[in-house]
Design a protein around this motif. Structure first.
Motif, mmCIF file in Angstrom:
data_model
loop_
_atom_site.group_PDB
_atom_site.id
_atom_site.type_symbol
_atom_site.label_atom_id
_atom_site.label_comp_id
_atom_site.label_asym_id
_atom_site.label_seq_id
_atom_site.Cartn_x
_atom_site.Cartn_y
_atom_site.Cartn_z
ATOM 1 N N ALA A 1 0.832 -1.205 0.000
ATOM 2 C CA ALA A 1 0.000 0.000 0.000
ATOM 3 C C ALA A 1 0.861 1.248 0.000
ATOM 4 O O ALA A 1 0.555 2.236 -0.688
ATOM 5 C CB ALA A 1 -0.919 -0.015 1.219
ATOM 6 N N GLY A 2 1.953 1.213 0.741
ATOM 7 C CA GLY A 2 2.864 2.349 0.767
ATOM 8 C C GLY A 2 3.489 2.632 -0.578
ATOM 9 O O GLY A 2 3.705 3.792 -0.959
ATOM 10 N N ARG A 3 3.771 1.577 -1.340
ATOM 11 C CA ARG A 3 4.309 1.761 -2.695
ATOM 12 C C ARG A 3 3.307 2.505 -3.571
ATOM 13 O O ARG A 3 3.675 3.435 -4.313
ATOM 14 C CB ARG A 3 4.639 0.400 -3.312
ATOM 15 N N ALA A 4 2.041 2.113 -3.480
ATOM 16 C CA ALA A 4 1.004 2.793 -4.264
ATOM 17 C C ALA A 4 0.869 4.248 -3.840
ATOM 18 O O ALA A 4 0.694 5.148 -4.675
ATOM 19 C CB ALA A 4 -0.327 2.060 -4.102
ATOM 20 N N ILE A 5 0.954 4.484 -2.547
ATOM 21 C CA ILE A 5 0.859 5.850 -2.031
ATOM 22 C C ILE A 5 2.001 6.705 -2.562
ATOM 23 O O ILE A 5 1.802 7.844 -3.002
ATOM 24 C CB ILE A 5 0.858 5.829 -0.486
ATOM 25 N N MET A 6 3.208 6.178 -2.542
ATOM 26 C CA MET A 6 4.358 6.955 -2.979
ATOM 27 C C MET A 6 4.330 7.207 -4.487
ATOM 28 O O MET A 6 4.848 8.228 -4.955
ATOM 29 C CB MET A 6 5.658 6.256 -2.568
ATOM 30 N N ASN A 7 3.723 6.309 -5.238
ATOM 31 C CA ASN A 7 3.559 6.564 -6.677
ATOM 32 C C ASN A 7 2.677 7.786 -6.906
ATOM 33 O O ASN A 7 2.953 8.627 -7.772
ATOM 34 C CB ASN A 7 2.959 5.344 -7.366
ATOM 35 N N VAL A 8 1.605 7.893 -6.124
ATOM 36 C CA VAL A 8 0.726 9.060 -6.229
ATOM 37 C C VAL A 8 1.432 10.296 -5.691
ATOM 38 O O VAL A 8 1.308 11.393 -6.245
ATOM 39 C CB VAL A 8 -0.594 8.809 -5.474
ATOM 40 N N TYR A 9 2.167 10.120 -4.610
ATOM 41 C CA TYR A 9 2.901 11.231 -3.988
ATOM 42 C C TYR A 9 3.849 11.874 -5.006
ATOM 43 O O TYR A 9 3.945 13.098 -5.093
ATOM 44 C CB TYR A 9 3.683 10.686 -2.799
ATOM 45 N N GLY A 10 4.520 11.027 -5.781
ATOM 46 C CA GLY A 10 5.457 11.546 -6.770
ATOM 47 C C GLY A 10 4.769 12.258 -7.911
ATOM 48 O O GLY A 10 5.266 13.282 -8.414
ATOM 49 N N ALA A 11 3.606 11.750 -8.309
ATOM 50 C CA ALA A 11 2.895 12.337 -9.450
ATOM 51 C C ALA A 11 2.028 13.522 -9.052
ATOM 52 O O ALA A 11 1.703 14.372 -9.887
ATOM 53 C CB ALA A 11 2.027 11.273 -10.119
ATOM 54 N N GLY A 12 1.637 13.579 -7.772
ATOM 55 C CA GLY A 12 0.728 14.616 -7.301
ATOM 56 C C GLY A 12 -0.671 14.065 -7.152
ATOM 57 O O GLY A 12 -1.227 13.548 -8.130
ATOM 58 N N PRO A 13 -1.254 14.133 -5.957
ATOM 59 C CA PRO A 13 -2.560 13.510 -5.727
ATOM 60 C C PRO A 13 -3.725 14.336 -6.256
ATOM 61 O O PRO A 13 -3.662 15.559 -6.345
ATOM 62 C CB PRO A 13 -2.628 13.425 -4.192
ATOM 63 N N ALA A 14 -4.792 13.626 -6.592
ATOM 64 C CA ALA A 14 -6.077 14.269 -6.872
ATOM 65 C C ALA A 14 -6.851 14.291 -5.567
ATOM 66 O O ALA A 14 -7.111 13.245 -4.969
ATOM 67 C CB ALA A 14 -6.835 13.486 -7.937
#
Length: 258
Positions: A12-25
């Motif tokens: 789950a943390g990996r998925a979170i960091m992917n969004v963190y890098g791209a910028g969250p909606a």
């Protein structure tokens, strides 16, 4: 069990960091709290992992509850999941956000993990033992190390919420002559008590059970405690409360060793 919770939290943390890098909606729930696509992605991963490994244990998860999905937990052990605790920290690009998975048995948090993906640290508890490890490249970078609360000295350090502090919390700190206090986000406050960094976490503002269960399990396994303002152990699985919603916590005080 802890190994499964650990793997799920890291995924789950990996998925979170992917969004963190791209910028969250970012959107906002009915209570005006923020929610992002990272919350939803992380929760889907955790729910799938837990359902596969523990099909007979119901799961109370923050975003599922917000969508009206609340399984019956009457007389059962159950999981409490906050897929992204500290969403405001996440949106503001502060590193103090966590993945929380806690197991409740007879109203008591007995096992759980708290993973801080931006900090590369994971905490866990099971069988009355609390421990900590570092994470690199989405895997443990070394062995788990046992942790424990420190004995409170003459000059205690209190932790407060970065975003949800209150006048009542500050009054409590002043009334007890506490001069040292630090603002920390998410469930990391429980973990810092558990590893002996600080002594006290008074929380006189709103929290939900999924915010606290995993961290509280780690704190209790490390020798600490969480009690309500009235002095009772903080209980979990609170439904049909006359003065608050399901799974809402009363004010509480977490502490290490007295």
């Amino acid at each position: 069990m802890l190994e499964i919770l650990e793997r799920s939290a890291i995924a789950a943390g990996r998925a979170i960091m992917n969004v963190y890098g791209a910028g969250p909606a970012v959107s906002y729930k009915a209570d005006t709290s923020p929610v992002t696509d990272a919350d939803h992605r992380a929760e889907r991963i955790i729910l799938a992992d837990l359902a596969s490994a523990f099909p007979d244990i119901p799961i109370i998860a923050e975003e599922a509850v917000a969508a009206g999905h609340v399984p019956d937990i009457t007389g059962q052990s159950f999981f409490l999941v906050d897929p992204l605790d500290g969403t405001k920290e996440f949106v503001e690009r502060n590193s103090h956000f966590t993945v929380n998975i806690g197991l409740i048995v007879a109203g008591t948090p007995v096992a759980g993990v708290v993973y801080a993906p931006a900090l590369g640290v994971i905490y866990g508890a099971s069988n009355g033992i609390a421990r900590k490890a570092t994470v690199e490249d989405d895997r443990l970078a070394g062995a788990w190390q046992p942790i424990g609360c420190r004995k409170c000295g003459d000059r205690p350090l209190a932790l407060t919420s970065r975003w949800h502090n209150s006048a009542e919390t500050l009054a409590y700190i002043a009334e007890h002559g506490i001069t040292d206090h630090e603002a920390v986000g998410s469930s990391l406050k429980f973990c810092l008590l558990a590893e002996g960094y600080a002594d006290l976490y008074p929380r006189f503002s709103r929290t939900m059970e999924w915010d606290t269960a995993a961290g509280d399990a780690i704190l209790r396994a490390a020798g600490g405690e969480t009690r309500t303002a009235g002095g009772m152990p903080l209980a979990y699985g609170k439904r049909e409360q006359p003065d608050d919603s399901d799974f809402a916590n009363p004010w509480f005080i977490s502490r290490g060793k007295r």
